[in-house]
Design a protein around this motif. Structure first.
Motif, short mmCIF file in Angstrom:
data_model
loop_
_atom_site.label_atom_id
_atom_site.label_comp_id
_atom_site.label_asym_id
_atom_site.label_seq_id
_atom_site.Cartn_x
_atom_site.Cartn_y
_atom_site.Cartn_z
N SER A 448 -11.42 21.86 -1.75
CA SER A 448 -10.05 22.32 -2.00
C SER A 448 -10.00 23.10 -3.29
CB SER A 448 -9.09 21.12 -2.07
OG SER A 448 -9.46 20.25 -3.15
N ILE A 449 -8.99 23.98 -3.41
CA ILE A 449 -8.82 24.82 -4.60
C ILE A 449 -7.34 25.13 -4.77
CG2 ILE A 449 -9.22 26.95 -3.30
CD1 ILE A 449 -10.44 28.14 -5.81
N ASN A 450 -6.91 25.19 -6.02
CA ASN A 450 -5.56 25.63 -6.37
C ASN A 450 -5.71 26.95 -7.13
OD1 ASN A 450 -2.96 26.07 -7.25
ND2 ASN A 450 -2.64 24.01 -8.05
N SER A 451 -5.42 28.06 -6.47
CA SER A 451 -5.63 29.39 -7.06
C SER A 451 -4.38 29.94 -7.74
CB SER A 451 -6.10 30.37 -5.98
OG SER A 451 -5.09 30.53 -4.99
N GLU A 452 -3.33 29.07 -7.92
CA GLU A 452 -2.12 29.51 -8.61
C GLU A 452 -1.51 30.75 -7.96
OE1 GLU A 452 -0.64 27.89 -11.00
OE2 GLU A 452 -2.17 26.33 -11.08
N GLY A 453 -1.46 30.78 -6.64
CA GLY A 453 -0.82 31.88 -5.94
C GLY A 453 -1.66 33.13 -5.79
N VAL A 482 -8.21 25.90 7.35
CA VAL A 482 -7.52 26.05 6.07
C VAL A 482 -6.22 25.28 6.16
CG1 VAL A 482 -6.49 27.62 4.43
CG2 VAL A 482 -8.56 28.30 5.65
N GLY A 483 -6.10 24.23 5.34
CA GLY A 483 -4.91 23.41 5.41
C GLY A 483 -4.78 22.69 6.74
N GLY A 484 -5.89 22.38 7.42
CA GLY A 484 -5.87 21.67 8.69
C GLY A 484 -5.70 22.55 9.91
N PHE A 506 -15.31 35.21 3.37
CA PHE A 506 -14.01 35.75 3.78
C PHE A 506 -13.01 35.56 2.64
CE2 PHE A 506 -14.44 31.39 5.18
CZ PHE A 506 -13.27 30.79 4.75
N LYS A 507 -11.87 36.21 2.77
CA LYS A 507 -10.84 36.21 1.71
C LYS A 507 -9.56 35.60 2.25
CE LYS A 507 -8.28 39.29 -1.40
NZ LYS A 507 -8.09 40.70 -1.83
N LEU A 508 -8.99 34.66 1.47
CA LEU A 508 -7.70 34.05 1.79
C LEU A 508 -6.63 34.69 0.92
CD1 LEU A 508 -8.64 30.26 1.93
CD2 LEU A 508 -8.31 31.81 3.85
N GLY A 509 -5.44 34.86 1.50
CA GLY A 509 -4.33 35.40 0.73
C GLY A 509 -3.83 34.39 -0.30
N GLY A 510 -3.01 34.85 -1.22
CA GLY A 510 -2.48 33.97 -2.26
C GLY A 510 -1.50 32.96 -1.70
N ALA A 511 -1.51 31.76 -2.26
CA ALA A 511 -0.59 30.69 -1.86
C ALA A 511 -0.45 29.73 -3.03
CB ALA A 511 -1.09 29.97 -0.61
N SER A 512 0.71 29.08 -3.14
CA SER A 512 0.93 28.12 -4.21
C SER A 512 0.38 26.76 -3.82
CB SER A 512 2.43 28.03 -4.52
OG SER A 512 3.14 27.60 -3.38
N SER A 516 -6.84 22.92 1.25
CA SER A 516 -8.11 22.35 1.69
C SER A 516 -8.80 23.32 2.64
CB SER A 516 -7.88 21.00 2.39
OG SER A 516 -7.10 21.20 3.56
N ILE A 517 -10.15 23.39 2.52
CA ILE A 517 -10.95 24.26 3.37
C ILE A 517 -12.09 23.42 3.96
CG2 ILE A 517 -12.40 26.31 3.44
CD1 ILE A 517 -10.84 27.37 1.04
N SER A 518 -12.22 23.43 5.29
CA SER A 518 -13.27 22.66 5.98
C SER A 518 -14.00 23.58 6.95
CB SER A 518 -12.67 21.47 6.74
OG SER A 518 -11.98 20.61 5.87
N VAL A 519 -15.32 23.31 7.12
CA VAL A 519 -16.13 24.04 8.08
C VAL A 519 -16.67 23.02 9.09
CG1 VAL A 519 -18.07 25.60 8.41
CG2 VAL A 519 -16.77 25.69 6.29
N GLN A 520 -16.43 23.27 10.41
CA GLN A 520 -16.79 22.32 11.46
C GLN A 520 -17.74 22.98 12.47
OE1 GLN A 520 -13.02 20.99 13.05
NE2 GLN A 520 -12.81 19.39 11.50
N ILE A 521 -18.47 22.12 13.22
CA ILE A 521 -19.44 22.58 14.22
C ILE A 521 -19.32 21.73 15.47
CG2 ILE A 521 -21.27 21.08 13.36
CD1 ILE A 521 -23.27 23.28 13.98
N ARG A 522 -19.63 22.30 16.65
CA ARG A 522 -19.61 21.53 17.89
C ARG A 522 -20.61 22.13 18.88
NH1 ARG A 522 -14.11 23.28 21.24
NH2 ARG A 522 -14.75 25.42 21.68
N ALA A 523 -21.05 21.35 19.82
CA ALA A 523 -21.86 21.83 20.93
C ALA A 523 -20.91 22.34 22.02
CB ALA A 523 -22.74 20.71 21.48
#
Length: 552
Positions: A448-453, A482-484, A506-512, A516-523
């Motif tokens: 997770s990260i708080n980028s202050e917008g 991103v955020g679930g 990749f690049k995420l836009g600004g947000a206050s 949370s950021i998660s990376v998942q895998i499946r068969a």
């Protein structure tokens, strides 16, 4: 001639005693594994008939299978392709955090048909003859970990080359005669630790509001030439009047200005103009004829030893003049001397409004005095609520933001999250998910990260290990939450029976607030055996998630 032989056993009857079922189950597994029906295809048994039917071998006349020397080479042995592989294309080397250099290149399968693997070479100098082989990879990406080559936290760079090797064992030329240079980035933690150890009295955190940067030296030197002995000392620390003081022995300011400040006692020696004309007198005072000022303010009484006049003075027309004998002229033709201004009241013609009416005295340049007063009050109020103030060509103030080319600050305090440092999550080792029953998602890494917008740059990398059951096709999908919520989706990111590196940026836009950021895998196509037991498995190792805000 190919024959159809039975490869599986019939189901076990329910009437079979329970104590015999484990034995029958084990025998079934051994037989079906050897026939290639279950398990790893590499464990399938090869028969004499398979060799003869494929044309790789033939049975000697009169011989029976199993006798020594009964098999001879067949007529269908493939001839290896001994052509030289082409030079690789699209080669790039990029340094990253954690002592890693990532290498990528174009798909070798698009260049020639019998590709086996790619060789990776590196050297400390740009000379392929001195390069050493550091790894091989069958794909199009390789991560070279040079953390052990880093000295005192400072990364060391290398020159890289790659070559292709065919299935016949023939190695081709390098991608280029000159190497491609890359060095890992300096880790933030290592940089902070180095600063704390070398610049502070005692190791401490750098960047807290009450931190002081201390240089252990009483002289600051600058080298300006190639010769190591050519030094200049812009300043030294000396004792003046019993106090440590920064002293400038000699300084030439080519073009400078003081916007705001305070000067203490100044002793002026000899000052000359560019042409050599003295500005100061022998006593050190500034000569009167050398003063040229648009506005001059005198705090106390001033003594004039000659004539004082305005720069637009023209006798009888404009300006003003004061003579030492007391004679003065104002406004071009209004002459005043002691005889005129003597007495207890102004002369009778001092009132220039002609009739001296109340209407005239209540107006200023034709505008009523009340209007002038109201406009002055409005201007004073606007001075406290102005949204934008600009100093031409220099500084712009808008709200709580200041934009300027050069700033001179005595003390700078940074509060909150005004400076963003990359947030990284790393997980080493191998994690395996076996007997996968369905297309469920497994989380490889989260952060997770708080980028202050402000926008966020996200980089993820991992090594994937994908297993398969028999000849059942299978591959894996990867997605980013991103955020679930699903933000990115990579279908069929890796195939079965492969050890594949995977990375994405990749690049995420600004947000206050914190995200949370998660990376998942499946068969995406899990397999089962004949008894309904899940057999697919997927694994991942060396996961790295780096999140960096772009606030400047």
């Amino acid at each position: 001639m190919t024959t159809n032989r039975r490869k599986t056993l019939p189901p076990v009857s329910p009437k079979v005693p329970s104590e015999l079922r484990p034995l029958i189950s084990a025998m079934t597994e051994i037989i079906e594994t050897g026939e290639g029906v279950r398990g790893n295809p590499l464990d399938q048994k090869l028969t004499y008939r398979d060799l003869i039917d494929s044309g790789l071998a033939a049975l000697r006349n009169g011989a029976r299978p199993g006798q020594p020397g009964s098999l001879i080479p067949g007529d269908n042995i493939p001839v290896p392709d001994m052509s030289v592989p082409p030079a690789p294309t699209g080669f790039h080397a990029v340094g990253g955090f954690y002592g890693m250099v990532t290498l990528t290149w174009d798909n070798p399968g698009d260049a020639y048909g019998n590709h086996a693997y790619t060789n990776i070479y590196r050297s400390v100098d740009d000379n392929f003859a001195n390069a050493e082989l550091v790894g091989r990879d069958s794909g199009m990406l390789y991560s070279d970990i040079v953390r052990n080559d880093v000295l005192v936290g400072m990364p060391v760079g290398y020159y890289y080359w790659i070559t292709f090797t065919s299935t016949a064992g023939v190695e081709g030329p390098p991608n280029d005669g000159g190497g491609t240079y890359a060095a890992p980035l300096i880790d933030v933690q290592v940089l902070l630790e180095t600063l704390a150890e070398n610049l502070a009295d005692e190791p401490s955190d750098i960047g807290s509001p009450d931190e002081t940067l201390i240089l252990h030296a009483n002289r600051f030197a600058v080298r300006f030439g190639a010769n190591e002995e050519e030094w200049v000392y812009p300043l030294v620390v000396a004792t003046v009047n019993g106090e440590p003081t920064v002293v400038l022995d000699t300084a030439i300011i080519r073009d400078g200005s003081i916007q705001e400040g305070q000067l203490g006692q100044i002793t002026i020696g000899k000052i000359d103009k560019n042409d050599g004309t003295p500005i100061t007198a022998v006593s050190g005072l500034i000569r009167a004829d050398a003063i040229d000022a648009d506005n001059l303010s005198v705090a106390e009484a001033a003594t004039f030893y000659g004539i004082a006049q305005s720069n637009n003075y023209v006798p009888g027309q404009s300006g003003w003049i004061l003579h030492p004998n007391g004679y003065a002229e104002f406004g071009g033709g209004v002459d005043i001397d002691y005889s005129v201004i003597g007495g207890s009241k102004p002369p009778s013609d001092a009132d220039k409004t002609s009739s001296n009416t109340a209407y005239d005295t209540a107006r200023v340049a034709g505008t009523t005095a009340s209007t002038v007063r109201d406009r002055a009050n409005n201007g004073n109020a606007a001075n406290t609520r102005v949204n934008q103030w600009t100093r031409p060509g220099s500084t712009l103030i808008w709200g709580n933001q200041i934009s300027t080319a050069d700033a001179y600050v005595d003390t700078l305090q940074i509060k909150g999250n005004a400076v963003i440092i990359p947030v990284s999550v790393v997980s080493t080792g191998l994690t395996v998910h076996s007997s996968i029953p369905d297309k469920r998602w497994y989380t490889m890494i989260s952060g997770s990260i708080n980028s202050e917008g402000q926008p966020v740059i996200v980089t993820f990398s991992a090594g994937l290990v994908i297993g398969a059951y028999m000849d059942h096709p299978s591959s894996v999908d990867i997605r980013v939450l991103v955020g679930g919520s699903q933000y990115l989706y990579y279908p069929e990111a890796a195939e079965a029976n492969a050890r594949t590196p995977f990375s994405t940026t990749f690049k995420l836009g600004g947000a206050s607030g914190s995200r949370s950021i998660s990376v998942q895998i499946r068969a995406n196509n899990p397999a089962e055996d004949g008894f309904g037991t899940p057999r697919s498995q997927i694994g991942h190792r060396n996961r790295s998630l780096t999140m960096m805000g772009t606030l400047r």
